[in-house]
Design an enzyme around this catalytic site. Structure first.
Site, PDB file in Angstrom:
ATOM      1  N   GLU A   1      38.640  40.506  34.690  1.00  0.00           N
ATOM      2  CA  GLU A   1      39.290  40.487  34.054  1.00  0.00           C
ATOM      3  C   GLU A   1      39.474  40.064  32.583  1.00  0.00           C
ATOM      4  O   GLU A   1      38.664  39.338  32.324  1.00  0.00           O
ATOM      5  CB  GLU A   1      40.437  38.944  34.818  1.00  0.00           C
ATOM      6  CG  GLU A   1      41.973  38.376  33.812  1.00  0.00           C
ATOM      7  CD  GLU A   1      43.556  37.482  34.636  1.00  0.00           C
ATOM      8  OE1 GLU A   1      44.158  37.342  33.921  1.00  0.00           O
ATOM      9  OE2 GLU A   1      42.361  37.641  35.357  1.00  0.00           O
ATOM     10  N   ASN A  41      46.219  37.460  35.938  1.00  0.00           N
ATOM     11  CA  ASN A  41      47.804  37.208  34.290  1.00  0.00           C
ATOM     12  C   ASN A  41      47.699  37.666  33.411  1.00  0.00           C
ATOM     13  O   ASN A  41      48.435  37.683  32.563  1.00  0.00           O
ATOM     14  CB  ASN A  41      46.846  35.402  34.869  1.00  0.00           C
ATOM     15  CG  ASN A  41      47.795  34.382  35.871  1.00  0.00           C
ATOM     16  OD1 ASN A  41      48.326  35.519  36.559  1.00  0.00           O
ATOM     17  ND2 ASN A  41      47.189  34.010  35.860  1.00  0.00           N
ATOM     18  N   ASN A  89      51.222  42.025  38.711  1.00  0.00           N
ATOM     19  CA  ASN A  89      50.146  41.354  39.307  1.00  0.00           C
ATOM     20  C   ASN A  89      51.397  39.346  40.028  1.00  0.00           C
ATOM     21  O   ASN A  89      51.437  39.113  38.046  1.00  0.00           O
ATOM     22  CB  ASN A  89      49.165  40.713  38.137  1.00  0.00           C
ATOM     23  CG  ASN A  89      48.872  38.991  38.670  1.00  0.00           C
ATOM     24  OD1 ASN A  89      47.362  39.340  39.690  1.00  0.00           O
ATOM     25  ND2 ASN A  89      48.723  38.470  38.426  1.00  0.00           N
ATOM     26  N   GLU A  90      50.884  39.521  40.327  1.00  0.00           N
ATOM     27  CA  GLU A  90      51.645  37.762  41.312  1.00  0.00           C
ATOM     28  C   GLU A  90      53.314  37.564  40.415  1.00  0.00           C
ATOM     29  O   GLU A  90      53.184  36.609  39.761  1.00  0.00           O
ATOM     30  CB  GLU A  90      50.415  37.017  40.321  1.00  0.00           C
ATOM     31  CG  GLU A  90      49.554  37.092  41.536  1.00  0.00           C
ATOM     32  CD  GLU A  90      48.476  35.753  40.896  1.00  0.00           C
ATOM     33  OE1 GLU A  90      48.795  34.979  40.365  1.00  0.00           O
ATOM     34  OE2 GLU A  90      47.650  34.776  41.550  1.00  0.00           O
ATOM     35  N   TYR A 109      42.798  31.472  46.891  1.00  0.00           N
ATOM     36  CA  TYR A 109      41.380  31.166  47.290  1.00  0.00           C
ATOM     37  C   TYR A 109      41.431  29.947  47.964  1.00  0.00           C
ATOM     38  O   TYR A 109      42.305  28.809  48.227  1.00  0.00           O
ATOM     39  CB  TYR A 109      41.787  30.353  45.509  1.00  0.00           C
ATOM     40  CG  TYR A 109      41.524  31.443  44.606  1.00  0.00           C
ATOM     41  CD1 TYR A 109      40.768  32.390  44.430  1.00  0.00           C
ATOM     42  CD2 TYR A 109      43.376  32.053  44.128  1.00  0.00           C
ATOM     43  CE1 TYR A 109      40.625  33.109  43.721  1.00  0.00           C
ATOM     44  CE2 TYR A 109      42.859  33.356  43.439  1.00  0.00           C
ATOM     45  CZ  TYR A 109      42.151  34.428  42.852  1.00  0.00           C
ATOM     46  OH  TYR A 109      42.113  34.919  41.878  1.00  0.00           O
ATOM     47  N   GLU A 119      42.709  39.965  45.574  1.00  0.00           N
ATOM     48  CA  GLU A 119      42.565  38.288  44.760  1.00  0.00           C
ATOM     49  C   GLU A 119      41.683  37.418  45.940  1.00  0.00           C
ATOM     50  O   GLU A 119      42.996  37.028  46.351  1.00  0.00           O
ATOM     51  CB  GLU A 119      42.964  37.476  43.555  1.00  0.00           C
ATOM     52  CG  GLU A 119      43.634  38.632  42.172  1.00  0.00           C
ATOM     53  CD  GLU A 119      43.883  37.903  41.304  1.00  0.00           C
ATOM     54  OE1 GLU A 119      43.661  36.594  41.524  1.00  0.00           O
ATOM     55  OE2 GLU A 119      44.295  38.488  40.046  1.00  0.00           O
ATOM     56  N   GLN A 157      36.215  36.674  41.064  1.00  0.00           N
ATOM     57  CA  GLN A 157      36.331  37.818  39.525  1.00  0.00           C
ATOM     58  C   GLN A 157      34.741  38.212  39.874  1.00  0.00           C
ATOM     59  O   GLN A 157      34.180  37.567  40.964  1.00  0.00           O
ATOM     60  CB  GLN A 157      36.281  38.099  38.852  1.00  0.00           C
ATOM     61  CG  GLN A 157      37.965  37.624  38.824  1.00  0.00           C
ATOM     62  CD  GLN A 157      38.094  37.493  37.042  1.00  0.00           C
ATOM     63  OE1 GLN A 157      38.103  38.180  36.169  1.00  0.00           O
ATOM     64  NE2 GLN A 157      40.313  37.356  37.152  1.00  0.00           N
TER      65      GLN A 157
END
Length: 500
Positions: free
Chosen positions: A28, A73, A173-174, A245, A293, A350
Site C-alpha cells: 500500500e 485505506n 477497501n473496507e 489482525y 488482509e 503487508q
C-alpha cells in the site's frame, strides 16, 4: 509424563487444491512500504528504475505469487490518473487516510514493472470511496485493453505497448468502516459495487472481482454486511474479502496463540453467509473467499500517534515482530490452508516495512523479521492439495477460548513432485509434544527434512545484522513403514517434509 498427539493422514481425505494466490501479499502507499521499501533510487542496490534489488531478492525467497495494490485505506482517496504519465508532471496529494503527502513517483505502470521483477501478478484495487464506475472502468481499459481506445492509447503513449492483463481486481477497501473515506452502508456499497463490476467486466470479461466483506469479524454489521453486499453483487463478483489482525495486547500467550480459532470461525461464518445467498438465489455459482488482509498488528500503535502530519513516507506501522508472533502467523496460515477449498486468495498485510516480514534501512540493509519464516515455508512447501488430518491432541482453555488443541496442523500433498509436507505448531508453553502420525496410504515416503522454528525467549526479535529468530533443520521426525514420529518442541513451528 510426555504429552502425545496422534494424527491420521490419508490421501482420500482431500480438502481441495491450494490456489497459489493464497500466498499473496500487499503493498500500500503507506509509510515506507513503497518509498524506502521497494523503491529507493539512491540505494546502492537500486536498479535503473530505482527499485531495491536486495528487497527484490528477499521477496523472491518468499515466492510471492500475487500482490494487492495500491491499498488499503489509501485507495479510497486515490486518483489513479495521478500515478501515470511523466513523473515530473505528477501532482503531490494529501493522503487523508494516513495524513501524509503522496508524491506519486510510483504509480500503476511502475508497480507493474516491479511485480514482473518479483515474478508476481497484481491484485489491483479500484477506488469506490471518492470515485466509482467511471474511474474503475477507465482503469481496466488503461491496463487491459490492447489499443485503439482513449485509455489504452494513453497507456501506449506512456511507453507500455502491451496491456498489463491484470486478472484480479478489488472493488474498494473496507467500505463498512467509518474510518474509510466514502464509508457506505451495505446497500449503498452493494449497489455501487454491482454496477461497477458490470462495467469493468464489460471492458474485459476475463477479469475476476473481489467484493468488500467486513473489515473484521467484530464489526457490528458483520454477517449482515456480507449478506446484503452479496445479495446485490452475487452474479457479478467471484470473491468476498476478509480482513483480520491480532495482537498480544494483554501479554497472555496462551490466549494469543489461540487467536487462530477466531480466524477459523471467521472463515466458516463467511462461507455460511455466502452459501446462504447462493441458496436464496438458487444459484449454481459458488463465491470463494479472498483473505486479502491478515497479520499480527499492534506493536507500532503508540509510535504511530506521534507521526508528523503530511510528511512524506514516514515510518508508520513498523511492527518489530517477536518469536511468539511468528507462531501465530504459522497458525493463521494453517487456518487458511484448512479451508483451501474456499479460501483461494490471501494477502499477508503487508510485504515491506509496514507490518511486514521484510524491513529495510534507508541507504542500508534489508533483513528478515521472525514472521518471514513461516510465511516462506508455507509458500515454498505448501503448494499442491490440502489434506485433512484427523487429529487427537491434548487441549487447554484460555481467557477467550475453550478446548484449544496444543497441536495445530495441516498437511499438503504435491502430486507432481510427490512431496508430502506437515505444517505443525505446538502451542504448549512448557512441554514438548510427541507426534505420532499414521500415513500408510502414502507408500514409500521418508522424511527429507524437519525444520523447526523455536526460541527460549518468546519476545525475541530480529534486527538488522542480528538474527535471533531463525529456523534450523535438526528436528527429530522419523518415518518407518507408514508411521511417523516427531518430537515437537514446546512453542515451536514445524515443517516436516517427506518424499518418495
Amino acid at each position: 509424563m510426555t504429552l502425545k498427539a496422534k494424527m491420521t493422514v490419508d490421501k482420500e481425505y482431500k480438502i481441495g487444491k491450494i490456489d497459489d494466490r493464497i500466498y499473496g501479499s500487499f503493498i500500500e502507499h503507506l509509510g515506507r512500504a513503497v518509498y524506502e521499501g521497494i523503491y529507493e533510487p539512491d540505494h546502492p542496490t537500486a536498479d535503473a528504475q530505482g527499485f531495491r534489488q536486495d528487497v527484490i531478492e528477499l521477496v523472491k525467497e518468499l515466492k510471492v505469487p500475487l500482490v494487492r495494490y495500491p491499498g488499503g485505506n489509501f485507495l479510497s482517496g486515490y486518483n489513479w490518473e495521478d500515478g501515470v504519465g511523466p513523473v515530473a508532471d505528477r501532482p503531490r496529494r494529501l493522503d487523508l487516510a494516513w495524513r501524509t503527502t503522496e508524491t506519486n513517483q510510483i504509480g500503476t505502470n511502475e508497480f507493474m514493472d516491479w511485480a514482473k521483477k518479483i515474478n508476481a501478478e497484481v491484485n489491483m484495487a479500484v477506488n469506490l470511496g471518492t470515485r466509482g464506475i467511471d474511474a474503475a472502468r477507465n482503469l481496466v481499459e488503461y491496463c487491459n485493453h490492447t489499443s485503439g481506445s482513449y485509455w489504452s492509447d494513453l497507456r501506449i503513449s506512456h511507453g507500455y505497448k502491451d496491456p498489463h492483463n491484470i486478472k484480479t481486481w478489488c472493488l474498494g477497501n473496507e467500505m463498512d468502516g467509518p474510518w474509510q473515506i466514502g464509508h457506505k452502508t451495505a446497500t449503498e456499497y452493494g449497489r455501487l459495487a454491482a454496477e461497477t463490476a458490470k462495467a469493468m467486466k464489460w471492458v474485459d470479461s476475463s477479469i475476476e472481482l473481489v467484493a468488500c466483506g467486513s473489515s473484521n469479524r467484530h464489526m457490528p454489521t458483520f454477517a449482515e454486511w456480507e449478506a446484503t453486499v452479496l445479495d446485490h453483487t452475487y452474479d457479478h463478483v467471484d470473491y468476498i474479502s476478509l480482513h483480520t489482525y491480532y495482537g498480544n495486547r494483554d501479554n497472555d500467550l496462551g490466549n494469543y496463540l489461540a487467536q487462530s480459532l477466531d480466524m477459523d470461525q471467521f472463515i466458516y461464518s463467511v462461507i455460511s453467509t455466502a452459501d446462504y445467498i447462493k441458496a436464496k438465489k438458487r444459484s449454481k455459482k459458488t463465491i470463494n473467499l479472498s483473505f486479502d488482509e491478515w497479520n499480527v498488528w499492534f506493536h507500532s500503535n503508540e509510535a504511530d500517534k506521534k507521526i508528523e502530519p503530511w510528511s512524506i513516507a514516514p515510518p508508520q506501522l513498523e511492527d518489530i515482530y517477536t518469536f511468539e508472533d511468528a507462531l501465530l502467523v504459522g497458525s493463521m496460515l494453517i487456518s487458511m490452508l484448512k479451508r483451501a477449498d474456499r479460501v483461494k486468495i490471501a494477502c499477508l498485510a503487508q510485504l515491506v516495512n509496514v507490518i511486514a516480514p521484510i524491513m529495510t534501512e534507508k541507504g542500508g540493509e534489508a533483513w528478515k523479521q521472525s514472521i518471514f519464516y513461516p510465511y516462506m515455508h508455507a509458500s515454498v512447501f505448501g503448494r499442491g492439495e490440502a489434506i485433512h488430518a484427523v487429529v487427537s491432541s491434548p487441549k487447554y482453555d484460555s481467557k477467550d477460548f475453550t478446548d484449544v488443541p496444543y497441536l495445530d496442523t495441516v498437511v499438503v500433498h504435491d502430486e507432481e513432485s510427490e512431496a508430502l509436507t506437515i505444517f505443525a505448531v505446538n502451542r504448549h508453553q512448557s512441554e514438548s509434544l510427541l507426534l505420532e502420525c499414521d500415513f500408510r496410504s502414502y507408500e514409500g515416503y521418508q522424511v527429507v527434512e524437519h525444520i523447526v522454528l523455536e526460541n527460549a525467549d518468546v519476545k525475541a526479535t530480529n534486527q538488522v545484522k542480528r538474527d535471533n529468530v531463525v529456523p534450523h533443520s535438526n528436528g527429530t521426525a522419523k518415518a518407518d513403514q507408514g508411521a511417523l514420529t516427531a518430537e515437537l518442541s514446546k512453542l515451536s513451528w514445524n515443517v516436516i517434509r517427506l518424499a518418495k
